[in-house]
Scaffold this motif. Structure first.
Motif, PDB file in Angstrom:
ATOM      1  N   LEU A 222      86.101  32.392  42.530  1.00 20.61           N
ATOM      2  CA  LEU A 222      86.622  31.778  41.402  1.00 20.61           C
ATOM      3  C   LEU A 222      86.315  30.304  41.665  1.00 20.61           C
ATOM      4  O   LEU A 222      85.899  29.567  40.697  1.00 20.61           O
ATOM      5  N   PHE A 223      87.065  29.558  42.581  1.00 21.69           N
ATOM      6  CA  PHE A 223      87.063  28.238  42.609  1.00 21.69           C
ATOM      7  C   PHE A 223      86.202  27.514  43.622  1.00 21.69           C
ATOM      8  O   PHE A 223      86.148  26.257  43.615  1.00 21.69           O
ATOM      9  N   GLY A 224      85.353  28.197  44.272  1.00 16.27           N
ATOM     10  CA  GLY A 224      84.347  27.682  45.169  1.00 16.27           C
ATOM     11  C   GLY A 224      85.003  27.380  46.564  1.00 16.27           C
ATOM     12  O   GLY A 224      86.086  27.633  46.809  1.00 16.27           O
ATOM     13  N   TYR A 225      84.037  26.696  47.673  1.00 19.40           N
ATOM     14  CA  TYR A 225      84.448  26.649  48.947  1.00 19.40           C
ATOM     15  C   TYR A 225      83.720  25.389  49.552  1.00 19.40           C
ATOM     16  O   TYR A 225      82.593  25.058  49.229  1.00 19.40           O
ATOM     17  N   THR A 226      84.281  24.819  50.454  1.00 19.29           N
ATOM     18  CA  THR A 226      83.524  23.793  51.267  1.00 19.29           C
ATOM     19  C   THR A 226      83.185  24.363  52.587  1.00 19.29           C
ATOM     20  O   THR A 226      83.328  25.545  53.074  1.00 19.29           O
ATOM     21  N   LYS A 227      82.083  23.605  53.036  1.00 15.12           N
ATOM     22  CA  LYS A 227      81.514  24.145  54.340  1.00 15.12           C
ATOM     23  C   LYS A 227      82.424  24.268  55.481  1.00 15.12           C
ATOM     24  O   LYS A 227      83.621  23.129  55.751  1.00 15.12           O
ATOM     25  N   GLY A 228      82.559  25.315  56.301  1.00 12.09           N
ATOM     26  CA  GLY A 228      83.476  25.605  57.145  1.00 12.09           C
ATOM     27  C   GLY A 228      84.857  26.135  56.618  1.00 12.09           C
ATOM     28  O   GLY A 228      85.561  26.140  57.620  1.00 12.09           O
ATOM     29  N   ALA A 229      85.129  26.462  55.479  1.00 10.74           N
ATOM     30  CA  ALA A 229      86.242  26.833  54.918  1.00 10.74           C
ATOM     31  C   ALA A 229      86.700  28.181  55.656  1.00 10.74           C
ATOM     32  O   ALA A 229      87.946  28.346  55.758  1.00 10.74           O
ATOM     33  N   PHE A 230      85.737  29.048  55.828  1.00 10.11           N
ATOM     34  CA  PHE A 230      86.072  30.111  56.507  1.00 10.11           C
ATOM     35  C   PHE A 230      84.734  30.624  57.209  1.00 10.11           C
ATOM     36  O   PHE A 230      83.847  30.136  57.011  1.00 10.11           O
ATOM     37  N   ALA A 233      81.008  30.491  55.916  1.00 11.16           N
ATOM     38  CA  ALA A 233      80.913  29.182  54.871  1.00 11.16           C
ATOM     39  C   ALA A 233      80.015  28.158  55.494  1.00 11.16           C
ATOM     40  O   ALA A 233      80.527  27.275  55.952  1.00 11.16           O
ATOM     41  N   ASP A 234      78.589  28.358  55.426  1.00  4.65           N
ATOM     42  CA  ASP A 234      77.873  27.746  56.174  1.00  4.65           C
ATOM     43  C   ASP A 234      77.293  26.368  55.138  1.00  4.65           C
ATOM     44  O   ASP A 234      76.834  25.405  55.840  1.00  4.65           O
ATOM     45  N   LYS A 235      77.827  26.391  53.843  1.00  7.15           N
ATOM     46  CA  LYS A 235      77.644  25.265  53.173  1.00  7.15           C
ATOM     47  C   LYS A 235      78.542  25.236  52.045  1.00  7.15           C
ATOM     48  O   LYS A 235      79.299  26.166  51.800  1.00  7.15           O
TER      49      LYS A 235
END
Length: 450
Positions: A222-230, A233-235
Motif C-alpha cells: 500500500l505505502f511502498g518501501y525503501t531499499k533495505g527496509a526488509f 527489499a533490494d530497491k
C-alpha cells in the motif's frame, strides 16, 4: 407379454387406487412404479427414468401440488397427469398452469384413463417438436439496453436510484467514501462509477483487495518501501497510494487490514501524506479514498480489532449497496447484460431465456448476489443451444420440497417399504428381488400382505 418401454409412476395414498391404476396400466403393457407419498415418489424419480407421472392432489403431509411444482422444475420434460377425488375449478386451473396435461376426476372409466395417458404422451411429443422449432428460430442477437445504466451499474430499483443520486453528489469532490454491502453486490462497480463519472476520471483508479494480500505484505504494497527496509527489499519502490496520486484508491475488504496498516491509513486521511516502510520522511499525496467491506466494523470496534477513529474518518459519506434479494426488479436487466456479455465472449453465442426460467431466477434469493447470478447465466449460456430453459439451471435454484422428519415406524413397515423399493428397482421381477433380498418369492408375497 413384452412390456412397453415407458415407465409410469403412480402416486396416491389410497392403496386401492394404486392397485387399480397399476392393473389398468399393466394390461396396456406399461411398466409401473407405485408410491404412497410424495417423499417416496421423489426417491423413485431420482433413482429411475420415468416417462409419465400420475398423481393425486390430496395427500397427507405433502400434497400433489408440491410434487407437480418439483417435477416441473427438476424434470420439465416429464408429462404430468392428475387424478383426484376432490375436483375444483381453481385446482384444475392451477394444475394446468403448472404444466399438467390432463386432469381426471375419480371415479373415471378405464377408457377415460387410456385417453388421458395417450394425450399425455402425444402432448410430450408436440412439446419436444415445438422446442426444437423455437431453438432453430431463437437466439437472435439483441442490442443491450442502455436505459437504467449508470457507468457499469445496472438497475431500475429505488435502491439503485438512491445510490446513483449519492454518486452524483460526491463524484466531483474527494470526500472519503465508505461502501457497505454483502459479498457480490457490486461494491467495486460503485467505486468505479464514483471515479469515472466525475471530473477526476482521467486520473488513476487503483483497486486493492486487502483480503487478497498477505498481512505481512499489505503495508509495503500500500505505502511502498525503501531499499533495505526488509529482507528482499533490494530497491526503493512506490506503493498503491503513490500509484493512485491525483486519483482514487479503492480499498476493498478494509476490515482485513492489520492495526499497523490502520494506523498508517489514519495518517493518510488526517495529514494527506504517506510514509514508506523504512523511510523517515513523509510524502504529500492527493488521493480520494473509497473503502468497502462486507464485515461489521462496529462489531470489530467492540472487539478491539478495528480502530474507532479510523472508522469515523472512513465514513464521511456512506453508501449501502442492497443485496439482490431486496431489489429483484433489477434481475431481468442484469440477465440481459450477462446474456449479451457472454454472447460476445463465446463468439456470437447470443441466446434467449424462457419466461419460465426467468421466473425461477426472480423467485430465488441469491445469497451470492450479482456474482452468483452471473455465474448461473454464464453456465447456462454454455450448456444451452438457443434458449435457456429450466433444465439449464442448477438444482439449488429450483423448487425443493421440505419433507417433515421421518416418523419412527414399526420394523414390519420399514421391511415392507424396502421390499417394494427392491421390486421397483427390478421392474417388479419377484425372482430377481428375492435373490437380492435373500428370501424366496413366497416370503415376498407374505410380507407385502402383512
Amino acid at each position: 407379454m413384452k412390456l412397453k418401454k415407458e415407465n409410469i409412476l403412480i402416486v396416491d395414498d389410497d392403496i386401492n387406487i394404486l392397485e387399480l391404476l397399476q392393473r389398468h396400466l399393466q394390461s396396456w403393457n406399461y411398466h409401473t412404479y407405485k408410491a404412497i407419498s410424495v417423499k417416496e415418489a421423489v426417491t423413485i424419480l431420482r433413482d429411475t427414468h420415468i416417462d409419465l407421472l400420475i398423481t393425486d392432489l390430496k395427500m397427507p403431509e405433502i400434497g400433489g401440488f408440491e410434487l407437480i411444482k418439483f417435477v416441473s422444475e427438476h424434470y420439465p420434460k416429464l408429462p404430468k397427469l392428475v387424478v383426484t377425488g376432490y375436483p375444483s375449478v381453481q385446482e384444475s386451473l392451477t394444475a394446468i398452469k403448472s404444466g399438467v396435461v390432463e386432469y381426471l376426476t375419480k371415479p373415471f372409466t378405464k377408457d377415460e384413463l387410456r385417453a388421458a395417458i395417450d394425450k399425455s404422451f402425444t402432448e410430450k411429443t408436440k412439446g419436444e417438436s415445438s422446442e426444437i422449432h423455437a431453438e432453430r428460430n431463437g437466439g437472435m442477437k439483441d442490442e443491450i439496453k442502455k436505459d437504467n445504466v449508470y457507468g457499469e451499474i445496472i438497475g431500475k430499483s429505488e435502491k439503485i436510484n438512491n445510490i446513483i443520486q449519492t454518486i452524483e453528489r460526491v463524484k466531483d469532490n474527494k470526500a472519503t467514501i465508505f461502501v457497505r454491502g454483502e459479498s457480490g453486490t457490486g461494491k467495486e462497480l460503485v467505486a468505479r462509477a464514483i471515479h469515472y463519472q466525475g471530473k477526476f476520471s482521467r486520473a488513476p483508479f487503483i483497486a486493492v483487495n486487502c483480503g487478497g494480500i498477505p498481512e505481512n505484505l499489505l503495508e509495503s504494497e500500500l505505502f511502498g518501501y525503501t531499499k533495505g527496509a526488509f529482507t528482499g527489499a533490494d530497491k526503493e519502490r512506490d506503493g498503491f497510494f503513490q500509484a493512485a496520486n491525483g486519483g482514487t484508491i479503492f480499498l476493498d475488504e478494509i476490515g482485513n487490514a492489520s492495526t499497523s496498516v490502520q494506523s498508517r491509513l489514519l495518517r493518510v486521511l488526517q495529514e494527506k501524506e504517506v510514509v514508506k516502510v523504512g523511510a523517515q520522511k513523509a510524502e504529500k499525496i492527493d488521493v480520494r479514498i473509497i473503502a468497502a467491506t462486507n464485515s461489521d466494523l462496529k462489531e470489530m470496534i467492540k472487539k478491539g480489532t478495528f480502530r474507532e477513529d479510523l472508522f469515523y474518518r472512513l465514513t464521511v459519506v456512506e453508501i449501502i449497496v442492497a443485496p439482490l434479494r431486496d431489489r429483484k426488479e433489477d434481475i431481468s436487466l442484469l440477465v440481459d447484460k450477462f446474456l449479451f456479455k457472454y454472447g460476445i465472449e463465446y463468439k456470437d453465442r447470443f441466446v434467449k431465456i424462457s419466461p419460465e426460467t426467468l421466473s425461477v431466477l426472480l423467485r430465488y434469493d441469491w445469497p451470492g448476489n450479482i456474482r452468483e447470478l452471473e455465474n448461473v447465466i454464464q453456465r447456462a449460456v454454455i450448456m444451452c443451444d438457443k434458449v435457456i430453459k429450466i433444465e439449464h439451471l442448477p438444482d439449488s435454484l429450483k423448487f425443493n420440497i421440505e419433507f417433515p422428519k421421518d416418523k419412527l415406524l414399526p420394523l414390519k413397515e420399514i421391511e415392507k417399504r424396502y421390499i417394494q423399493k427392491v421390486l421397483n428397482a427390478t421392474d417388479n421381477n419377484k425372482t430377481k428381488a428375492a435373490e437380492i433380498l435373500g428370501i424366496d418369492r413366497k416370503t415376498i408375497r407374505q410380507k407385502l400382505l402383512e
